[in-house]
Design a protein around this motif. Sequence first.
Motif, PDB file in Angstrom:
ATOM      1  N   ARG A   1       0.823  -1.224   0.000  1.00 48.64           N
ATOM      2  CA  ARG A   1       0.000   0.000   0.000  1.00 48.64           C
ATOM      3  C   ARG A   1       0.851   1.265   0.000  1.00 48.64           C
ATOM      4  O   ARG A   1       0.341   2.353   0.264  1.00 48.64           O
ATOM      5  CB  ARG A   1      -0.903   0.021   1.230  1.00 48.64           C
ATOM      6  CG  ARG A   1      -1.964  -1.029   1.225  1.00 48.64           C
ATOM      7  CD  ARG A   1      -2.895  -0.787   2.384  1.00 48.64           C
ATOM      8  NE  ARG A   1      -3.346  -2.062   2.895  1.00 48.64           N
ATOM      9  CZ  ARG A   1      -3.671  -2.313   4.141  1.00 48.64           C
ATOM     10  NH1 ARG A   1      -3.609  -1.369   5.044  1.00 48.64           N
ATOM     11  NH2 ARG A   1      -4.069  -3.502   4.512  1.00 48.64           N
ATOM     12  N   GLN A   2       2.142   1.104  -0.216  1.00 48.38           N
ATOM     13  CA  GLN A   2       3.066   2.231  -0.254  1.00 48.38           C
ATOM     14  C   GLN A   2       3.174   2.937   1.104  1.00 48.38           C
ATOM     15  O   GLN A   2       3.371   4.144   1.178  1.00 48.38           O
ATOM     16  CB  GLN A   2       2.648   3.254  -1.336  1.00 48.38           C
ATOM     17  CG  GLN A   2       2.444   2.699  -2.712  1.00 48.38           C
ATOM     18  CD  GLN A   2       3.755   2.269  -3.350  1.00 48.38           C
ATOM     19  OE1 GLN A   2       4.789   2.836  -3.098  1.00 48.38           O
ATOM     20  NE2 GLN A   2       3.695   1.233  -4.170  1.00 48.38           N
ATOM     21  N   GLN A   3       3.009   2.167   2.187  1.00 54.02           N
ATOM     22  CA  GLN A   3       3.133   2.725   3.534  1.00 54.02           C
ATOM     23  C   GLN A   3       4.377   2.159   4.194  1.00 54.02           C
ATOM     24  O   GLN A   3       4.884   1.110   3.800  1.00 54.02           O
ATOM     25  CB  GLN A   3       1.893   2.395   4.377  1.00 54.02           C
ATOM     26  CG  GLN A   3       0.632   3.048   3.846  1.00 54.02           C
ATOM     27  CD  GLN A   3      -0.596   2.622   4.632  1.00 54.02           C
ATOM     28  OE1 GLN A   3      -0.625   1.567   5.234  1.00 54.02           O
ATOM     29  NE2 GLN A   3      -1.632   3.453   4.589  1.00 54.02           N
ATOM     30  N   ASN A   4       4.831   2.861   5.210  1.00 53.68           N
ATOM     31  CA  ASN A   4       6.037   2.452   5.902  1.00 53.68           C
ATOM     32  C   ASN A   4       5.726   1.312   6.875  1.00 53.68           C
ATOM     33  O   ASN A   4       4.971   1.487   7.820  1.00 53.68           O
ATOM     34  CB  ASN A   4       6.645   3.647   6.654  1.00 53.68           C
ATOM     35  CG  ASN A   4       8.008   3.332   7.222  1.00 53.68           C
ATOM     36  OD1 ASN A   4       8.491   2.210   7.128  1.00 53.68           O
ATOM     37  ND2 ASN A   4       8.621   4.337   7.805  1.00 53.68           N
ATOM     38  N   GLY A   5       6.330   0.173   6.646  1.00 51.00           N
ATOM     39  CA  GLY A   5       6.107  -0.980   7.509  1.00 51.00           C
ATOM     40  C   GLY A   5       7.387  -1.470   8.172  1.00 51.00           C
ATOM     41  O   GLY A   5       7.470  -2.621   8.607  1.00 51.00           O
ATOM     42  N   LYS A   6       8.388  -0.577   8.255  1.00 52.73           N
ATOM     43  CA  LYS A   6       9.676  -1.000   8.806  1.00 52.73           C
ATOM     44  C   LYS A   6       9.559  -1.425  10.272  1.00 52.73           C
ATOM     45  O   LYS A   6      10.254  -2.344  10.702  1.00 52.73           O
ATOM     46  CB  LYS A   6      10.706   0.113   8.662  1.00 52.73           C
ATOM     47  CG  LYS A   6      11.167   0.294   7.245  1.00 52.73           C
ATOM     48  CD  LYS A   6      12.246   1.345   7.139  1.00 52.73           C
ATOM     49  CE  LYS A   6      12.663   1.502   5.682  1.00 52.73           C
ATOM     50  NZ  LYS A   6      13.695   2.525   5.511  1.00 52.73           N
ATOM     51  N   THR A   7       8.715  -0.772  11.031  1.00 51.53           N
ATOM     52  CA  THR A   7       8.545  -1.139  12.439  1.00 51.53           C
ATOM     53  C   THR A   7       8.042  -2.570  12.543  1.00 51.53           C
ATOM     54  O   THR A   7       8.558  -3.370  13.335  1.00 51.53           O
ATOM     55  CB  THR A   7       7.562  -0.185  13.141  1.00 51.53           C
ATOM     56  OG1 THR A   7       8.039   1.148  12.996  1.00 51.53           O
ATOM     57  CG2 THR A   7       7.409  -0.526  14.601  1.00 51.53           C
ATOM     58  N   TYR A   8       7.046  -2.895  11.720  1.00 58.72           N
ATOM     59  CA  TYR A   8       6.516  -4.256  11.723  1.00 58.72           C
ATOM     60  C   TYR A   8       7.544  -5.256  11.209  1.00 58.72           C
ATOM     61  O   TYR A   8       7.630  -6.383  11.694  1.00 58.72           O
ATOM     62  CB  TYR A   8       5.237  -4.346  10.888  1.00 58.72           C
ATOM     63  CG  TYR A   8       4.044  -3.768  11.572  1.00 58.72           C
ATOM     64  CD1 TYR A   8       3.364  -4.497  12.544  1.00 58.72           C
ATOM     65  CD2 TYR A   8       3.596  -2.492  11.269  1.00 58.72           C
ATOM     66  CE1 TYR A   8       2.265  -3.968  13.192  1.00 58.72           C
ATOM     67  CE2 TYR A   8       2.498  -1.954  11.912  1.00 58.72           C
ATOM     68  CZ  TYR A   8       1.842  -2.695  12.871  1.00 58.72           C
ATOM     69  OH  TYR A   8       0.761  -2.174  13.510  1.00 58.72           O
ATOM     70  N   LEU A   9       8.335  -4.842  10.224  1.00 60.57           N
ATOM     71  CA  LEU A   9       9.371  -5.710   9.669  1.00 60.57           C
ATOM     72  C   LEU A   9      10.379  -6.081  10.757  1.00 60.57           C
ATOM     73  O   LEU A   9      10.673  -7.266  10.964  1.00 60.57           O
ATOM     74  CB  LEU A   9      10.072  -5.027   8.497  1.00 60.57           C
ATOM     75  CG  LEU A   9      11.252  -5.792   7.894  1.00 60.57           C
ATOM     76  CD1 LEU A   9      10.757  -7.041   7.179  1.00 60.57           C
ATOM     77  CD2 LEU A   9      12.038  -4.903   6.956  1.00 60.57           C
ATOM     78  N   TRP A  10      10.908  -5.080  11.457  1.00 62.03           N
ATOM     79  CA  TRP A  10      11.900  -5.349  12.506  1.00 62.03           C
ATOM     80  C   TRP A  10      11.292  -6.103  13.678  1.00 62.03           C
ATOM     81  O   TRP A  10      11.934  -6.967  14.268  1.00 62.03           O
ATOM     82  CB  TRP A  10      12.564  -4.051  12.975  1.00 62.03           C
ATOM     83  CG  TRP A  10      13.512  -3.542  11.928  1.00 62.03           C
ATOM     84  CD1 TRP A  10      13.365  -2.435  11.161  1.00 62.03           C
ATOM     85  CD2 TRP A  10      14.729  -4.160  11.511  1.00 62.03           C
ATOM     86  NE1 TRP A  10      14.423  -2.309  10.284  1.00 62.03           N
ATOM     87  CE2 TRP A  10      15.276  -3.359  10.487  1.00 62.03           C
ATOM     88  CE3 TRP A  10      15.417  -5.298  11.892  1.00 62.03           C
ATOM     89  CZ2 TRP A  10      16.472  -3.675   9.853  1.00 62.03           C
ATOM     90  CZ3 TRP A  10      16.606  -5.608  11.265  1.00 62.03           C
ATOM     91  CH2 TRP A  10      17.124  -4.795  10.261  1.00 62.03           C
ATOM     92  N   ARG A  11      10.065  -5.757  14.019  1.00 62.10           N
ATOM     93  CA  ARG A  11       9.377  -6.482  15.094  1.00 62.10           C
ATOM     94  C   ARG A  11       9.213  -7.955  14.717  1.00 62.10           C
ATOM     95  O   ARG A  11       9.417  -8.844  15.533  1.00 62.10           O
ATOM     96  CB  ARG A  11       8.018  -5.834  15.356  1.00 62.10           C
ATOM     97  CG  ARG A  11       7.287  -6.447  16.514  1.00 62.10           C
ATOM     98  CD  ARG A  11       6.000  -5.708  16.765  1.00 62.10           C
ATOM     99  NE  ARG A  11       4.942  -6.697  16.857  1.00 62.10           N
ATOM    100  CZ  ARG A  11       3.680  -6.456  16.711  1.00 62.10           C
ATOM    101  NH1 ARG A  11       3.254  -5.248  16.435  1.00 62.10           N
ATOM    102  NH2 ARG A  11       2.795  -7.413  16.828  1.00 62.10           N
ATOM    103  N   GLY A  12       8.846  -8.214  13.480  1.00 60.51           N
ATOM    104  CA  GLY A  12       8.681  -9.583  13.016  1.00 60.51           C
ATOM    105  C   GLY A  12       9.982 -10.358  13.017  1.00 60.51           C
ATOM    106  O   GLY A  12      10.032 -11.517  13.458  1.00 60.51           O
ATOM    107  N   ILE A  13      11.048  -9.733  12.539  1.00 58.64           N
ATOM    108  CA  ILE A  13      12.353 -10.395  12.520  1.00 58.64           C
ATOM    109  C   ILE A  13      12.802 -10.712  13.945  1.00 58.64           C
ATOM    110  O   ILE A  13      13.253 -11.827  14.247  1.00 58.64           O
ATOM    111  CB  ILE A  13      13.398  -9.518  11.784  1.00 58.64           C
ATOM    112  CG1 ILE A  13      13.055  -9.464  10.283  1.00 58.64           C
ATOM    113  CG2 ILE A  13      14.818 -10.041  12.008  1.00 58.64           C
ATOM    114  CD1 ILE A  13      13.852  -8.448   9.504  1.00 58.64           C
ATOM    115  N   PHE A  14      12.681  -9.727  14.841  1.00 54.69           N
ATOM    116  CA  PHE A  14      13.086  -9.927  16.238  1.00 54.69           C
ATOM    117  C   PHE A  14      12.267 -11.039  16.885  1.00 54.69           C
ATOM    118  O   PHE A  14      12.811 -11.901  17.570  1.00 54.69           O
ATOM    119  CB  PHE A  14      12.932  -8.617  17.025  1.00 54.69           C
ATOM    120  CG  PHE A  14      13.247  -8.775  18.485  1.00 54.69           C
ATOM    121  CD1 PHE A  14      14.549  -8.923  18.915  1.00 54.69           C
ATOM    122  CD2 PHE A  14      12.228  -8.786  19.420  1.00 54.69           C
ATOM    123  CE1 PHE A  14      14.843  -9.079  20.258  1.00 54.69           C
ATOM    124  CE2 PHE A  14      12.499  -8.950  20.771  1.00 54.69           C
ATOM    125  CZ  PHE A  14      13.816  -9.091  21.191  1.00 54.69           C
ATOM    126  N   ALA A  15      10.952 -11.038  16.657  1.00 54.93           N
ATOM    127  CA  ALA A  15      10.089 -12.065  17.258  1.00 54.93           C
ATOM    128  C   ALA A  15      10.431 -13.450  16.723  1.00 54.93           C
ATOM    129  O   ALA A  15      10.446 -14.428  17.484  1.00 54.93           O
ATOM    130  CB  ALA A  15       8.621 -11.738  16.993  1.00 54.93           C
TER     131      ALA A  15
END
Length: 193
Positions: free
Chosen positions: A131-145
């Motif tokens: 959707r052309q939105q910033n999802g970096k927070t979710y990306l890093w949260r997912g990787i960390f989890a």
Amino acid sequence: MNQINQNSAKQAADGMRKLIMVQGVVLLVVGLILLLFPAASLTTLVFILGVYWLIEGLATVYSAFQQRSHNRHWWWSLISGGLGILAGFIVLAKPGSSTVFTTSFLVSLLGFIAIINGVSALLTANQLKKRQQNGKTYLWRGIFALILGILLIAAPFSSALVIVKIIGIFLILAGLVTIAMARQLKLKASRFA
């Protein structure tokens, strides 16, 4: 009369300071015990859990028999209570091996939950990217989890010991801060005396 109120307030403040100091010392001692003896601390916690399961199981069985005349599904409580009693007896009879099994199971469960949360966060990050939105927070949260989940599942008992040590460190720090706060209150009280 004003002198009596000041003395009363001073005694109350001194009592509060002593209570805060005791709380700090208790936090410090418990933290040191957890940090220095994590396996024994874990065994003690599982032992307490076993006692809880046993008592709760007995209470549930008793309640089931009390409900049998007016609850046609009373046997579910009977089975649940019986399992609680069984779990309690197993833990109390074999606290060492129960500690390893119970802790490994619970930490592995936390690992699976972390992996599910990680996958969910990565999927959310992907949707936001589409959707052309910033999802970096979710990306890093997912990787960390995901990493956390894999580590917890790979070595559940060792992970539990590390968690106990981390809690011990936090309790030591909280104890030191609390003791410093009590000392600070004493210094302020001596200035006003």
